[in-house]
Enzyme design. Structure first.
Site, PDB file in Angstrom:
ATOM      1  N   GLU A 201      -0.170  -3.272 -11.127  1.00 17.84           N
ATOM      2  CA  GLU A 201      -1.112  -3.707 -10.367  1.00 17.84           C
ATOM      3  C   GLU A 201      -2.722  -3.406 -10.438  1.00 17.84           C
ATOM      4  OE1 GLU A 201      -1.672   0.338  -7.963  1.00 17.84           O
ATOM      5  OE2 GLU A 201      -3.892  -0.565  -8.381  1.00 17.84           O
TER       6      GLU A 201
ATOM      7  N   TYR B 203       3.646   7.292  -2.859  1.00 22.83           N
ATOM      8  CA  TYR B 203       2.991   7.906  -3.785  1.00 22.83           C
ATOM      9  C   TYR B 203       3.312   9.484  -3.899  1.00 22.83           C
ATOM     10  CZ  TYR B 203      -1.701   5.409  -2.945  1.00 22.83           C
ATOM     11  OH  TYR B 203      -3.261   4.962  -2.657  1.00 22.83           O
TER      12      TYR B 203
ATOM     13  N   TYR C  15      -9.395  -4.120 -11.862  1.00 22.98           N
ATOM     14  CA  TYR C  15     -10.578  -4.563 -10.652  1.00 22.98           C
ATOM     15  C   TYR C  15     -11.300  -5.098 -11.176  1.00 22.98           C
ATOM     16  CZ  TYR C  15      -6.495  -2.248  -8.028  1.00 22.98           C
ATOM     17  OH  TYR C  15      -5.773  -1.220  -7.027  1.00 22.98           O
TER      18      TYR C  15
ATOM     19  N   SER D 167     -12.256   0.977  -6.604  1.00 22.86           N
ATOM     20  CA  SER D 167     -12.712   1.815  -5.613  1.00 22.86           C
ATOM     21  C   SER D 167     -11.055   0.924  -4.041  1.00 22.86           C
ATOM     22  CB  SER D 167     -13.419   1.703  -4.756  1.00 22.86           C
ATOM     23  OG  SER D 167     -14.154   0.400  -3.805  1.00 22.86           O
TER      24      SER D 167
ATOM     25  N   HIS E  15       3.484   6.658  -7.723  1.00 21.15           N
ATOM     26  CA  HIS E  15       2.119   6.197  -7.528  1.00 21.15           C
ATOM     27  C   HIS E  15       1.893   7.223  -7.967  1.00 21.15           C
ATOM     28  CE1 HIS E  15      -0.551   2.887  -6.672  1.00 21.15           C
ATOM     29  NE2 HIS E  15      -1.524   3.890  -6.306  1.00 21.15           N
TER      30      HIS E  15
ATOM     31  N   LYS F  96      -5.324  -3.375   6.360  1.00 23.86           N
ATOM     32  CA  LYS F  96      -6.853  -1.933   6.249  1.00 23.86           C
ATOM     33  C   LYS F  96      -7.546  -2.929   5.428  1.00 23.86           C
ATOM     34  CE  LYS F  96      -8.068   2.106   3.964  1.00 23.86           C
ATOM     35  NZ  LYS F  96      -7.439   3.260   2.774  1.00 23.86           N
TER      36      LYS F  96
ATOM     37  N   GLU G 292      -9.958  -2.935   3.871  1.00 21.56           N
ATOM     38  CA  GLU G 292     -10.962  -2.543   2.398  1.00 21.56           C
ATOM     39  C   GLU G 292     -10.824  -4.273   1.549  1.00 21.56           C
ATOM     40  OE1 GLU G 292      -9.293   0.049   0.641  1.00 21.56           O
ATOM     41  OE2 GLU G 292      -7.262  -0.961   0.359  1.00 21.56           O
TER      42      GLU G 292
ATOM     43  N   GLU H 200      -1.177   5.382 -12.993  1.00 20.34           N
ATOM     44  CA  GLU H 200      -1.617   6.091 -13.369  1.00 20.34           C
ATOM     45  C   GLU H 200      -2.257   7.009 -13.763  1.00 20.34           C
ATOM     46  OE1 GLU H 200      -5.048   3.846 -10.475  1.00 20.34           O
ATOM     47  OE2 GLU H 200      -4.688   1.514 -10.872  1.00 20.34           O
TER      48      GLU H 200
ATOM     49  N   HIS I  58       0.511  -0.585   0.287  1.00 19.59           N
ATOM     50  CA  HIS I  58       0.155   0.152  -0.226  1.00 19.59           C
ATOM     51  C   HIS I  58       1.065   1.495   0.142  1.00 19.59           C
ATOM     52  CE1 HIS I  58      -3.217   2.480   1.273  1.00 19.59           C
ATOM     53  NE2 HIS I  58      -4.568   1.003   1.168  1.00 19.59           N
TER      54      HIS I  58
ATOM     55  N   TRP J 173       2.017   5.345   4.686  1.00 15.01           N
ATOM     56  CA  TRP J 173       0.784   4.421   5.957  1.00 15.01           C
ATOM     57  C   TRP J 173       0.900   3.716   5.930  1.00 15.01           C
ATOM     58  CZ3 TRP J 173      -1.893   6.103   1.032  1.00 15.01           C
ATOM     59  CH2 TRP J 173      -2.492   7.583   0.729  1.00 15.01           C
TER      60      TRP J 173
HETATM   61  C1  IDC Z   1      -6.327   2.614  -2.892  1.00 14.95           C
HETATM   62  C2  IDC Z   1      -6.567   2.437  -1.060  1.00 14.95           C
HETATM   63  C3  IDC Z   1      -7.398   3.089  -0.601  1.00 14.95           C
HETATM   64  C4  IDC Z   1      -6.555   4.684  -0.443  1.00 14.95           C
HETATM   65  C5  IDC Z   1      -6.416   4.967  -2.174  1.00 14.95           C
HETATM   66  C6  IDC Z   1      -5.998   6.253  -2.328  1.00 14.95           C
HETATM   67  O1  IDC Z   1      -6.633   0.533  -2.142  1.00 14.95           O
HETATM   68  O2  IDC Z   1      -6.609   2.642   1.003  1.00 14.95           O
HETATM   69  O3  IDC Z   1      -7.314   5.254   0.463  1.00 14.95           O
HETATM   70  O4  IDC Z   1      -5.823   4.537  -3.224  1.00 14.95           O
HETATM   71  O5  IDC Z   1      -4.642   6.693  -1.392  1.00 14.95           O
HETATM   72  C7  IDC Z   1      -5.909   1.982  -7.819  1.00 14.95           C
HETATM   73  C8  IDC Z   1      -4.572   2.729  -6.956  1.00 14.95           C
HETATM   74  C9  IDC Z   1      -4.484   2.737  -5.819  1.00 14.95           C
HETATM   75  C10 IDC Z   1      -5.787   2.510  -4.956  1.00 14.95           C
HETATM   76  C11 IDC Z   1      -6.823   0.732  -5.933  1.00 14.95           C
HETATM   77  C12 IDC Z   1      -8.227   1.652  -5.033  1.00 14.95           C
HETATM   78  O6  IDC Z   1      -3.433   2.594  -7.972  1.00 14.95           O
HETATM   79  O7  IDC Z   1      -3.966   3.329  -4.808  1.00 14.95           O
HETATM   80  O8  IDC Z   1      -5.388   2.253  -3.581  1.00 14.95           O
HETATM   81  N1  IDC Z   1      -6.504   1.842  -6.672  1.00 14.95           N
HETATM   82  O9  IDC Z   1      -8.769   2.623  -5.397  1.00 14.95           O
HETATM   83  N2  IDC Z   1      -6.478   2.152  -8.912  1.00 14.95           N
HETATM   84  C13 IDC Z   1      -7.225   1.551  -9.592  1.00 14.95           C
HETATM   85  C14 IDC Z   1      -7.583   0.813  -8.128  1.00 14.95           C
END
Ligand code: IDC
Length: 521
Positions: free
Chosen positions: A449, A288, A423, A456, A322, A488, A490, A360, A257, A261
């Protein structure tokens, strides 16, 4: 094929110390009585009576006898699995050291005699060195000291010509040595649960993801499985990642992650444990880039810590800039240039580094006008220092529009791949079609990824869609990095929220997404 040989069982040595002795101090029942008598000169008749009563009790009561045995440090070995491989026998050994004493056992060392020419294929929770026929284990950061009246475990897989039985072993703590009890070896009982984990790694690594176990344990060499040694420097041929021998090669890996964090998961023990449990050969370190999402320059050090421990574990490592909330990579381009200069300088001579220059791009960042110029500039900066490491370029629309990129890829550079992120509960056939179109045009893709939940990072898991994606990646030899290493609450987190461990992960610590990924072949 792996065959499991179940060996006939003998009684497990349960940690009581009958038969165990501290070297040079074999205290028998008689000797103890003798000691007691010495101190008893001149006792009264009444006291003598009391004494003979207690002696009678001692003879009659097992419990009483056991409490009088001196407390020791006890090592026991358990063979939990054996199988044949290339006409050799592999044996998984789980070791327990019980510190029965009231003092901490600091800097313990366990020494075991092993047959000549045996090899250690894997080890966990201890550092192993082989010298001739001596295998020495010592603890790692979190278990090199065994608290009073507590125990630790570690394990390894040994490859031998004949069936291996640990017979001669001792534990050293300071200047004390404790020999293994004759009962200190426990063979697998018929019907007793075997450890599936290691079977899974062998199967996953050898047949599916092209990861071979290296078996180079030798004189004084630390014995670990080492994907980098097995596959060397990676490059890109056509649309495919290939290893140093030019063979198509896939990475199966885990992304952290945001390291701002969840820095606690970056350690050698953590990565070693992920490698063992998931059968992965790579990790991705997600930094990030937006200060609002945790970026600080100080975190470069954390990335370097991550690279260091991944390298020690023989794993490939993706250094991920990131970008996310800062949708256009040009917003923090200067910081990116500085970051990758630093990383390339540090790792230009390593074989296991992959640079991912913009996770991204989104929010309208366009390929032709925004992302491509950024990528060309960043690639030229990295290439001035690191001539040939693989570089992954993010693609428009959260690394989905690879079809657009395929119409105008970066030219004149080698070892460039393009990110395709999915996803599974949100992205399905439509996105795979983009992937297919890009591959057809010759664009090398890398799933740096993904998760099997919604975009989400949370919500439902879609197993059917996940399986369709896995099949797509497998048939096109596309590497896959799972989001995310954390607990976390999620759906994309690979650990359960209730799991507070930061290493030594077990199957029971995994979330549903984690379990799916563990079983991914
Ligand atoms: C998400 C994390 C979440 C965090 C959010 C914002 O899972 O806990 O609060 O980012 O920082 C991506 C991104 C990735 C995202 C993930 C899910 O590369 O950073 O992580 N996601 O939303 N792209 C598509 C989905």
């Amino acid at each position: 094929m792996l065959g499991i040989v179940v060996v006939v069982g003998v009684a497990f040595f349960a940690g009581k110390s009958a038969g165990i002795k501290e070297k040079g101090k074999n205290v028998t029942k008689e000797e103890k009585r003798g000691v007691e008598k010495e101190g008893e000169a001149g006792t009264t008749e009444q006291e003598k009576q009391k004494e003979s009563m207690s002696m009678a009790e001692e003879q009659n009561t097992e419990t009483q006898e056991q409490t009088e045995v001196p407390k020791e440090v006890v090592i026991s070995y358990k063979c939990s699995n054996t199988w044949e491989q290339e006409n050799m026998i592999c044996t998984q050994i789980d070791v327990t050291i019980v510190n029965e004493t009231k003092e901490e056992a600091k800097d313990w060392k366990a020494v075991l005699t092993i047959p000549e020419k045996s090899k250690i294929l894997q080890s966990w929770n201890a550092e192993l060195t082989v010298s001739g026929t001596t295998l020495t284990a010592k603890g790692v950061e979190y278990n090199n000291s065994i608290p009073a009246e507590s125990n630790i475990t570690y394990g390894f897989i040994i490859q031998t010509r004949e069936t291996f039985v640990p017979i001669k072993s001792m534990v050293k703590v300071g200047d004390k040595q404790y020999e293994m009890a004759p009962q200190g070896f426990h063979k697998q009982e018929a019907g007793e649960k075997t450890t599936e984990e290691h079977k899974t790694i062998e199967e996953t690594t050898e047949s599916q993801m092209g990861i071979e176990q290296t078996t180079e344990a030798g004189e004084g060499v630390m014995a670990v499985s080492n994907p980098i040694k097995a596959h060397g420097k990676l490059s890109v041929k056509g649309t495919t990642l290939t290893d140093a021998k030019g063979k198509p090669f896939r990475l199966k890996g885990i992304s952290t992650h945001g390291i701002a964090w969840f820095p606690q998961y970056i350690s050698r023990e953590s990565f070693a444990s992920l490698k063992k449990l998931f059968g992965i050969n790579a990790v991705r370190l997600a930094l990030y880039s937006d200060p609002n999402a945790g970026y600080t320059k100080e975190l470069h050090k954390k990335v370097r810590d991550g690279v260091e421990v991944a390298t020690k574990e023989g794993m490939y490592v993706i250094i991920d800039w990131h970008i996310l909330s800062d949708g256009n990579p040009n917003i923090y381009k200067e910081q990116a240039k500085e970051f990758f200069k630093e990383m390339a300088q540090a790792y230009k001579n390593q074989d296991n580094i992959i640079y991912e220059i913009c996770n991204e791009p989104n929010g309208g960042a366009a390929w032709e006008n925004d992302i491509k110029p950024y990528a060309v500039e960043l690639i030229s900066i990295i290439r001035k220092i690191d001539k040939d490491a693989v570089i992954i370029v993010g693609t428009p629309n959260w690394s989905q529009d690879v079809d657009i990129v395929a119409q105008s890829p970066i030219t004149g550079e080698k070892n460039i791949m393009y990110a395709l992120h999915f996803y599974a509960a949100t992205h399905k056939e439509d996105l795979r079609s983009k992937g297919e179109a890009a591959l057809k045009k010759g664009l090398p893709l890398f799933v740096s990824e993904f998760s099997i939940c919604e975009a989400s990072g949370n919500g439902n898991l879609d197993y059917n869609s996940a399986d369709a994606w896995a099949a797509f990646c497998k048939s096109n030899n596309i590497s896959m990095m799972a989001w995310n290493l954390s607990n976390k609450a999620e759906a994309s987190s690979l650990l359960k929220p209730s799991c507070s461990k930061v290493n030594s992960y077990q199957e029971s610590d995994l979330s549903d997404a984690g379990l799916w990924f563990k079983n991914l072949r």
